[in-house]
Design a protein around this motif. Structure first.
Motif, PDB file in Angstrom:
ATOM      1  N   GLY A 238       0.822  -1.211   0.000  1.00 59.86           N
ATOM      2  CA  GLY A 238       0.000   0.000   0.000  1.00 59.86           C
ATOM      3  C   GLY A 238       0.854   1.259   0.000  1.00 59.86           C
ATOM      4  N   LEU A 239       0.405   2.275  -0.731  1.00 61.52           N
ATOM      5  CA  LEU A 239       1.138   3.540  -0.811  1.00 61.52           C
ATOM      6  C   LEU A 239       1.277   4.155   0.578  1.00 61.52           C
ATOM      7  N   GLY A 240       2.518   4.478   0.935  1.00 60.67           N
ATOM      8  CA  GLY A 240       2.792   5.079   2.231  1.00 60.67           C
ATOM      9  C   GLY A 240       2.990   4.084   3.352  1.00 60.67           C
ATOM     10  N   GLN A 241       2.837   2.779   3.059  1.00 64.57           N
ATOM     11  CA  GLN A 241       2.872   1.755   4.111  1.00 64.57           C
ATOM     12  C   GLN A 241       4.201   1.006   4.193  1.00 64.57           C
ATOM     13  N   SER A 242       5.220   1.482   3.515  1.00 68.48           N
ATOM     14  CA  SER A 242       6.528   0.815   3.568  1.00 68.48           C
ATOM     15  C   SER A 242       7.052   0.755   4.996  1.00 68.48           C
ATOM     16  N   ARG A 243       7.609  -0.387   5.351  1.00 68.75           N
ATOM     17  CA  ARG A 243       8.242  -0.532   6.656  1.00 68.75           C
ATOM     18  C   ARG A 243       9.750  -0.349   6.578  1.00 68.75           C
TER      19      ARG A 243
END
Length: 360
Positions: A238-243
């Motif tokens: 998901g866009l913005g959900q990078s860990r």
């Protein structure tokens, strides 16, 4: 004079918009950690994008033939700026490299200056090019001066880009293959020497062979990049959900922004990005082939070549296909100077397309 090549323009706009969105997502955590403002990188990049769009519009309407008159002057200016970078107190050193002067990188100007000079000069002296000493070597001498200045910074990735784009222009202009072979051997020796001379470059080559052998040390960058890409799967998290962008992945807003993109948008997003670059490059090749004169052909070849080589090497680096070189991704990686100049160069390509006498 006709209309600009709208498919090429659309590809540029899509890449610019896509790049700004991904920079906001990839750089927000790093920006908040470093500056207390999650929009810090995005605002700087947006400023460069606005200036770049203005430059693109102006240069799309500015007859590219008139640029040839400034080719030597710009080449000389960029050389002077590269010298100024090396003067203590003027140049800014970051991560062991002195590449910045008053907040911008003169190497970005130098890349375009060399392309412009080669294209204009070769369009006037193409008949001399088959002569190794009088036609081929003078261009190598010019390139050699800039390679030395960039090596002193050091800025190895820019040397690679400048060398590849210059050789591409020379080849398209009609240089003989045997001349490239003659100079190729000492060039390879020089490249090997530059790698061996600097321990960090040698460590990158060793870690490339087996990054997981030292996953907490020299292999850290590429291991974290592969973790990010692998975590994305087909559709991404998901866009913005990078860990991985949270303190794990180095330079998530810069050299490894493709890794964040692959994690957040998955294989599908990565394919879309690559497809956009391929479309831009193929369309650029068509514009170069249909240019009204050799100057236009060589100029577009050099500009599109820079974008192509940069994108190819960056994606190859973050996927562990080649050793880490610190190569930014065009339109995406943080760098307002680079983005502004890239957009202005796109304007030149559009201007050449306007003057094409054959349908694209």
């Amino acid at each position: 004079m006709g209309d600009v090549d709208y498919p090429f323009l659309m590809a540029v706009i899509l890449l610019l918009a896509f790049g700004l969105v991904m920079l906001f997502s990839a750089g927000s955590a790093k920006a908040f950690s470093n500056f207390g403002d999650s929009l810090w990188y995005f605002k700087k990049q947006l400023f460069g994008a606005v200036l770049g769009v203005v430059g693109m519009i102006v240069l799309a309407r500015f007859d590219y033939h008139r640029l040839g008159k400034f080719s030597f002057g710009l080449l000389l200016l960029s050389g002077i700026l590269l010298v100024m970078v090396l003067i203590p107190g003027l140049g800014t050193t970051t991560n062991g490299s002195t590449r910045w002067l008053f907040g911008f990188q003169p190497s970005e100007i130098a890349k375009f200056a060399v392309i412009l000079f080669f294209a204009f000069s070769l369009s006037k002296n193409q008949k001399m090019l088959p002569d190794f000493l009088r036609g081929f070597c003078p261009y190598l001498a010019v390139l050699g001066v800039f390679v030395i200045l960039l090596a002193l910074e050091p800025h190895f990735s820019c040397i690679v880009l400048m060398g590849l784009s210059s050789c591409l222009i020379l080849y398209v202009a009609g240089a003989k293959i045997k001349h490239f072979l003659i100079v190729g051997f000492p060039a390879v020796i020089g490249a090997v020497f530059m790698v061996v001379k600097e321990p960090y470059r040698m460590a990158r080559v060793v870690s490339f062979l087996d990054p997981f052998a030292d996953a907490q040390g020299d292999g850290w960058q590429i291991v974290q990049s592969l973790y990010a890409i692998g975590s994305g799967g087909i559709f991404g998290v998901g866009l913005g959900q990078s860990r991985q962008k949270y303190q794990s992945l180095p330079e998530p807003h810069n050299d490894f922004i493709f890794s964040v993109l692959a994690e957040e948008l998955g294989l599908l997003g990565a394919i879309i990005l690559i497809a956009l670059f391929i479309f831009l490059i193929v369309r650029g090749i068509k514009i170069a082939a249909k240019a009204p004169d050799l100057f236009g052909t060589l100029l577009v070849t050099g500009i599109v070549g820079i974008v192509a080589f940069q994108a190819l090497i960056n994606i190859a680096v973050v996927t562990s296909s080649v050793p880490v070189t610190g190569m930014p991704l065009p339109f995406f990686s943080y760098g307002s100077t680079a983005l502004c100049i890239t957009m202005a160069e796109m304007g030149i390509v559009l201007n050449v397309s306007r003057q094409s006498h054959a349908p694209l």
